[in-house]
Write an enzyme that holds these catalytic residues in place. Structure first.
Site, PDB file in Angstrom:
ATOM      1  N   ILE A  87       0.411  -1.856   0.221  1.00  9.37           N
ATOM      2  CA  ILE A  87      -0.038   0.270  -0.007  1.00  9.37           C
ATOM      3  C   ILE A  87       0.715   1.506  -0.177  1.00  9.37           C
ATOM      4  O   ILE A  87      -0.145   2.290   0.492  1.00  9.37           O
ATOM      5  CB  ILE A  87      -0.793   0.086   1.217  1.00  9.37           C
ATOM      6  CG1 ILE A  87      -0.019  -0.061   2.408  1.00  9.37           C
ATOM      7  CG2 ILE A  87      -1.507  -1.451   0.984  1.00  9.37           C
ATOM      8  CD1 ILE A  87      -1.170   0.064   3.934  1.00  9.37           C
ATOM      9  N   GLY A  88       2.064   0.965  -0.234  1.00  6.83           N
ATOM     10  CA  GLY A  88       2.896   2.283   0.068  1.00  6.83           C
ATOM     11  C   GLY A  88       4.621   1.741   0.032  1.00  6.83           C
ATOM     12  O   GLY A  88       4.854   0.845  -0.046  1.00  6.83           O
ATOM     13  N   ARG A  89       5.461   2.876  -1.073  1.00  5.54           N
ATOM     14  CA  ARG A  89       6.862   2.528  -0.837  1.00  5.54           C
ATOM     15  C   ARG A  89       7.286   3.834  -0.737  1.00  5.54           C
ATOM     16  O   ARG A  89       7.071   5.071  -1.074  1.00  5.54           O
ATOM     17  CB  ARG A  89       6.882   1.738  -2.170  1.00  5.54           C
ATOM     18  CG  ARG A  89       8.300   1.803  -2.147  1.00  5.54           C
ATOM     19  CD  ARG A  89       8.314   1.181  -4.080  1.00  5.54           C
ATOM     20  NE  ARG A  89       7.756  -0.481  -3.919  1.00  5.54           N
ATOM     21  CZ  ARG A  89       8.701  -1.292  -3.862  1.00  5.54           C
ATOM     22  NH1 ARG A  89      10.265  -1.075  -3.052  1.00  5.54           N
ATOM     23  NH2 ARG A  89       8.096  -2.727  -3.157  1.00  5.54           N
ATOM     24  N   GLY A  90       8.586   3.635   0.158  1.00  8.32           N
ATOM     25  CA  GLY A  90       9.207   4.782   0.350  1.00  8.32           C
ATOM     26  C   GLY A  90      10.966   4.124  -0.177  1.00  8.32           C
ATOM     27  O   GLY A  90      11.161   4.215  -0.405  1.00  8.32           O
ATOM     28  N   SER A  91      12.093   5.294   0.552  1.00  9.59           N
ATOM     29  CA  SER A  91      13.232   5.530  -0.430  1.00  9.59           C
ATOM     30  C   SER A  91      13.880   4.074   0.628  1.00  9.59           C
ATOM     31  O   SER A  91      14.620   3.609  -0.013  1.00  9.59           O
ATOM     32  CB  SER A  91      14.196   6.613   0.091  1.00  9.59           C
ATOM     33  OG  SER A  91      14.071   6.865   1.892  1.00  9.59           O
ATOM     34  N   ASP A 122       9.186  15.622  13.882  1.00 11.17           N
ATOM     35  CA  ASP A 122       8.314  15.097  11.868  1.00 11.17           C
ATOM     36  C   ASP A 122       6.880  15.246  12.299  1.00 11.17           C
ATOM     37  O   ASP A 122       6.905  14.764  11.528  1.00 11.17           O
ATOM     38  CB  ASP A 122       9.203  14.031  11.374  1.00 11.17           C
ATOM     39  CG  ASP A 122       9.705  13.932   9.747  1.00 11.17           C
ATOM     40  OD1 ASP A 122       9.474  15.534   9.558  1.00 11.17           O
ATOM     41  OD2 ASP A 122       9.176  12.986   9.774  1.00 11.17           O
TER      42      ASP A 122
END
Length: 435
Positions: free
Chosen positions: A31-35, A174
């Site tokens: 459901i998602g992807r990051g670095s 953050d």
């Protein structure tokens, strides 16, 4: 330390016993992807709970980044609060050099998606929703900044006592819309959706069985969402409230002036970021915008931004700008903000709404139980009627055999649960009477 040995000292109890936690989970979809990796929806097979798994590749991370991962695991495991994303478990794969974090699944996305939705619709977010989200975020930050639970309000006129700070306090560092997740009320099924049947679950189940247009409203109805503060990867735990952090981290649009100027900062930096988030909820854009980083830095240091649209009350505008205050001496703390009468009103309203929803849930549950009992009563009545008919037929049959002079056979030990002894006396009665 070798990368593959980095997490050896942090082995979980399951790993020490030779049973990795990931063997208890079934992956449904990404459901998602990051670095650093991906986010997947998974099912905890023993409990059939829907969760989220963050797959974080640590092979190419430096020592500082790996320490941040350990810090996130440590912080999340300690923060238990209804407005903070719940951390369930963690695991790692030495061969693939991947860390797995298992956390609560928030079915309504995040605050950035909500803001984007209203921006596309050219509509303002209703003020009641803004106050509700602000109140929930403050209760979450109260837990972080003071290390203790916020007392429940009896009335909106309750005066809070200064909190007795816990051993550790946490600065999120953050805070931004993308790290504020949205879910349904605790009594809903966002993480407790049950799957009937087998261990292997078709991932389409969760695409077809979402809580949407029922009692919780439509998929785009944000009036009853529960806010969950998450992504504590940049958070810092301070042992005492006197300590100040000095590491330069965060997202530029929501970064406080003291962070930009590389000065020591405290939980008040989270208050600045929260003010920027609430401003963006009202204006549908961040309070400080620029073409480059240097220009953005200058604007944030000056602390000058527009007022929120006139659609919103003066009280909301005032509390937002009190949080976006360059002067640390006049910027309010979490405790001070929670003293505001409008914040207290929003908190009390949320408490009453949650109580009302729980009452409705209990009422629905009782109604369902009543229907089940009625259905069972009908079934039992039908079975009892059949048993009575069988009993009558058995007695009449034996009576006819006696009258006709036939030898009466042995009474069956049971007929649909009725044991032979119950039939023995009537059969003997007919036999002696007509002999």
């Amino acid at each position: 330390m070798h990368r593959r040995q980095f997490f050896q000292e942090y082995r979980s109890p399951q790993q020490q016993q030779g049973h990795p936690p990931r063997s208890e989970y079934q992956v449904l979809e990404e459901i998602g992807r990051g670095s650093f990796g991906s986010v997947r929806k998974v099912i905890h097979i023993p409990t059939k709970k829907l969760l989220v798994r963050k797959d974080i590749k640590y092979g190419h991370m430096n020592s500082k980044e790996r320490q941040q991962l350990i810090a996130e695991c440590s912080i999340l495991s300690q923060l238990k609060h209804e407005n903070i994303v719940e951390f369930y478990n963690w695991d790692f794969d030495e061969q693939k050099e991947v860390l797995y974090l298992y956390m609560e699944y928030c079915s309504r996305g995040d605050l950035s998606q909500m803001i984007k939705h209203y921006k596309q619709e050219h509509k303002y977010i209703p003020e009641k929703i803004v106050w509700g989200i602000l109140a929930q975020l403050l209760t979450a930050l109260y837990k972080c900044h003071y290390g203790v639970e916020l007392p429940t309000l009896t009335t909106i006129y309750d005066r809070m006592k200064p909190p007795v700070k816990g051993k550790n306090i946490v600065i999120h560092r953050d805070l931004k819309p993308g790290n504020i997740f949205l879910s349904y009320d605790d009594s809903d099924y966002n993480i407790n959706e049950q799957v009937d049947g087998h261990e292997e679950v078709n991932s389409n189940y969760y695409r077809d069985h979402r809580v949407n247009s029922g009692k919780r409203g439509s998929p785009m109805d944000y009036s009853q969402v529960v806010v969950k503060l998450g992504d504590f990867g940049l958070a810092k735990s301070l042992e005492t409230s006197i300590q100040f952090a000095t590491t330069y981290v965060g997202t530029p649009y929501y970064m406080s002036p003291e962070v930009l100027m590389d000065q020591p900062y405290s939980p008040l930096s989270d208050i600045w970021s929260l003010g920027c988030v609430i401003f963006e909820m009202c204006s549908l854009h961040p309070p400080f915008q620029a073409k480059n980083y240097l220009e953005l830095q200058t604007k944030i240091k000056n602390g000058k931004c527009d007022t929120v649209p006139e659609y919103y009350s003066r009280g909301l505008n005032a509390i937002i700008h009190s949080m976006i205050d360059v002067n640390l001496r006049t910027r309010p703390s979490t405790f001070e903000l929670l003293q505001d009468i409008q914040i207290r009103t929003a908190r009390k309203s949320l408490q009453l709404e949650r109580f009302e929803r729980k009452l409705l849930d209990y009422e629905n549950e009782l109604t369902n139980i009543e229907k089940i009992l009625e259905k069972q009563a009908i079934e039992y009545e039908r079975e009892l009627s059949q048993l009575k008919e069988q009993f009558t037929q058995a007695v009449e049959e034996r009576a006819r055999e006696v009258i006709s002079g036939k030898k009466v056979g042995k009474v069956p030990e049971s007929i649909n649960g009725y044991y032979g002894k119950k039939f023995a006396k009537p059969a003997y009665h007919w036999q002696t009477r007509y002999r």
